[in-house]
Design a protein around this motif. Structure first.
Motif, PDB file in Angstrom:
ATOM      1  N   SER A  62      69.980  68.244  85.791  1.00  0.00           N
ATOM      2  CA  SER A  62      68.667  68.868  85.579  1.00  0.00           C
ATOM      3  C   SER A  62      68.176  68.779  84.131  1.00  0.00           C
ATOM      4  O   SER A  62      67.002  69.057  83.867  1.00  0.00           O
ATOM      5  CB  SER A  62      68.691  70.327  86.022  1.00  0.00           C
ATOM      6  OG  SER A  62      69.610  71.068  85.246  1.00  0.00           O
ATOM      7  N   VAL A  63      69.055  68.398  83.196  1.00  0.00           N
ATOM      8  CA  VAL A  63      68.629  68.310  81.798  1.00  0.00           C
ATOM      9  C   VAL A  63      68.602  66.879  81.283  1.00  0.00           C
ATOM     10  O   VAL A  63      68.180  66.632  80.140  1.00  0.00           O
ATOM     11  CB  VAL A  63      69.501  69.182  80.871  1.00  0.00           C
ATOM     12  CG1 VAL A  63      69.569  70.614  81.385  1.00  0.00           C
ATOM     13  CG2 VAL A  63      70.893  68.597  80.684  1.00  0.00           C
ATOM     14  N   GLN A  81      69.745  69.395  71.211  1.00  0.00           N
ATOM     15  CA  GLN A  81      68.295  69.306  71.102  1.00  0.00           C
ATOM     16  C   GLN A  81      67.702  69.429  72.493  1.00  0.00           C
ATOM     17  O   GLN A  81      68.041  68.636  73.381  1.00  0.00           O
ATOM     18  CB  GLN A  81      67.874  67.977  70.477  1.00  0.00           C
ATOM     19  CG  GLN A  81      66.366  67.763  70.403  1.00  0.00           C
ATOM     20  CD  GLN A  81      65.691  68.738  69.457  1.00  0.00           C
ATOM     21  OE1 GLN A  81      66.193  69.006  68.369  1.00  0.00           O
ATOM     22  NE2 GLN A  81      64.537  69.259  69.860  1.00  0.00           N
ATOM     23  N   MET A  82      66.837  70.407  72.694  1.00  0.00           N
ATOM     24  CA  MET A  82      66.273  70.688  74.007  1.00  0.00           C
ATOM     25  C   MET A  82      64.763  70.494  73.950  1.00  0.00           C
ATOM     26  O   MET A  82      64.072  71.210  73.207  1.00  0.00           O
ATOM     27  CB  MET A  82      66.619  72.118  74.420  1.00  0.00           C
ATOM     28  CG  MET A  82      68.108  72.417  74.383  1.00  0.00           C
ATOM     29  SD  MET A  82      68.524  74.047  75.016  1.00  0.00           S
ATOM     30  CE  MET A  82      67.762  75.079  73.765  1.00  0.00           C
ATOM     31  N   GLU A  88      63.368  77.684  83.990  1.00  0.00           N
ATOM     32  CA  GLU A  88      64.715  77.707  84.565  1.00  0.00           C
ATOM     33  C   GLU A  88      65.810  77.354  83.547  1.00  0.00           C
ATOM     34  O   GLU A  88      66.996  77.444  83.868  1.00  0.00           O
ATOM     35  CB  GLU A  88      64.809  76.763  85.776  1.00  0.00           C
ATOM     36  CG  GLU A  88      64.317  75.353  85.526  1.00  0.00           C
ATOM     37  CD  GLU A  88      62.864  75.145  85.945  1.00  0.00           C
ATOM     38  OE1 GLU A  88      62.026  76.062  85.706  1.00  0.00           O
ATOM     39  OE2 GLU A  88      62.574  74.080  86.513  1.00  0.00           O
ATOM     40  N   ASP A  89      65.430  76.965  82.337  1.00  0.00           N
ATOM     41  CA  ASP A  89      66.407  76.756  81.274  1.00  0.00           C
ATOM     42  C   ASP A  89      66.772  78.067  80.570  1.00  0.00           C
ATOM     43  O   ASP A  89      67.666  78.086  79.717  1.00  0.00           O
ATOM     44  CB  ASP A  89      65.862  75.772  80.227  1.00  0.00           C
ATOM     45  CG  ASP A  89      65.653  74.379  80.782  1.00  0.00           C
ATOM     46  OD1 ASP A  89      64.607  73.766  80.459  1.00  0.00           O
ATOM     47  OD2 ASP A  89      66.516  73.904  81.543  1.00  0.00           O
ATOM     48  N   THR A  90      66.090  79.132  80.915  1.00  0.00           N
ATOM     49  CA  THR A  90      66.372  80.430  80.312  1.00  0.00           C
ATOM     50  C   THR A  90      67.795  80.865  80.625  1.00  0.00           C
ATOM     51  O   THR A  90      68.203  80.915  81.787  1.00  0.00           O
ATOM     52  CB  THR A  90      65.374  81.486  80.822  1.00  0.00           C
ATOM     53  OG1 THR A  90      64.055  81.132  80.372  1.00  0.00           O
ATOM     54  CG2 THR A  90      65.738  82.868  80.311  1.00  0.00           C
ATOM     55  N   ALA A  91      68.554  81.164  79.567  1.00  0.00           N
ATOM     56  CA  ALA A  91      69.966  81.535  79.723  1.00  0.00           C
ATOM     57  C   ALA A  91      70.547  81.852  78.350  1.00  0.00           C
ATOM     58  O   ALA A  91      69.904  81.602  77.323  1.00  0.00           O
ATOM     59  CB  ALA A  91      70.754  80.396  80.358  1.00  0.00           C
ATOM     60  N   VAL A 109      68.337  81.794  74.904  1.00  0.00           N
ATOM     61  CA  VAL A 109      67.175  80.910  74.988  1.00  0.00           C
ATOM     62  C   VAL A 109      66.288  81.432  76.109  1.00  0.00           C
ATOM     63  O   VAL A 109      66.741  81.569  77.247  1.00  0.00           O
ATOM     64  CB  VAL A 109      67.590  79.452  75.265  1.00  0.00           C
ATOM     65  CG1 VAL A 109      66.360  78.593  75.564  1.00  0.00           C
ATOM     66  CG2 VAL A 109      68.367  78.889  74.088  1.00  0.00           C
ATOM     67  N   THR A 110      65.048  81.745  75.772  1.00  0.00           N
ATOM     68  CA  THR A 110      64.088  82.235  76.751  1.00  0.00           C
ATOM     69  C   THR A 110      62.869  81.332  76.755  1.00  0.00           C
ATOM     70  O   THR A 110      62.253  81.113  75.710  1.00  0.00           O
ATOM     71  CB  THR A 110      63.664  83.679  76.430  1.00  0.00           C
ATOM     72  OG1 THR A 110      64.820  84.522  76.395  1.00  0.00           O
ATOM     73  CG2 THR A 110      62.708  84.210  77.494  1.00  0.00           C
ATOM     74  N   VAL A 111      62.549  80.803  77.930  1.00  0.00           N
ATOM     75  CA  VAL A 111      61.393  79.919  78.089  1.00  0.00           C
ATOM     76  C   VAL A 111      60.381  80.657  78.951  1.00  0.00           C
ATOM     77  O   VAL A 111      60.587  80.876  80.139  1.00  0.00           O
ATOM     78  CB  VAL A 111      61.786  78.583  78.727  1.00  0.00           C
ATOM     79  CG1 VAL A 111      60.573  77.645  78.773  1.00  0.00           C
ATOM     80  CG2 VAL A 111      62.943  77.945  77.983  1.00  0.00           C
ATOM     81  N   SER A 112      59.287  81.060  78.320  1.00  0.00           N
ATOM     82  CA  SER A 112      58.293  81.872  79.025  1.00  0.00           C
ATOM     83  C   SER A 112      56.951  81.756  78.338  1.00  0.00           C
ATOM     84  O   SER A 112      56.861  81.616  77.118  1.00  0.00           O
ATOM     85  CB  SER A 112      58.750  83.338  79.049  1.00  0.00           C
ATOM     86  OG  SER A 112      57.747  84.160  79.619  1.00  0.00           O
TER      87      SER A 112
END
Length: 113
Positions: A62-63, A81-82, A88-91, A109-112
């Motif tokens: 998925s990455v 490096q993201m 859904e990468d939040t973790a 890491v929070t993706v929002s």
């Protein structure tokens, strides 16, 4: 055991980028396979990417194409490096040394939006 310290987490909007860094305490770091794991709430910890001492890399499906793992043996660091981050990468992301099962303290890491 090697001591691992992560940095670089934070809040980012979808499509954004973050760079995580892990610094290892041991001078023989360059001979060790390192990895980044992540654990989302209510889910098991999963391997995101790994890199061997010969710079062979491996990624979870998925990455692939979005994340890149690199190492700098002179600085005893392994980075993730993201790019094109998704919710859904939040973790919590953890640095890991496979040879002695050492873990870092984790970085959120929070993706929002």
């Amino acid at each position: 055991q090697v001591r691992l310290v992560e940095s670089g987490g934070g809040l980012v909007q979808p499509g954004g980028s973050l760079r995580l860094s892990c610094t290892a305490s041991r001078s023989d770091f360059s001979y060790r396979t390192m990895g980044w794991f992540r654990q989302a709430p209510g889910k098991q910890r999963e391997l995101v990417a790994s890199i061997t001492w010969t710079d062979t890399t491996n990624y979870m499906s998925s990455v692939k194409g979005r994340f890149t793992i690199t190492r700098d043996n002179a600085k005893n660091t392994v980075d993730l490096q993201m790019n094109n981050l998704k919710p859904e990468d939040t973790a919590v992301y953890y640095c890991h040394c496979f040879s002695d099962s050492s873990w870092g303290q984790g970085t959120q890491v929070t993706v929002s939006s």
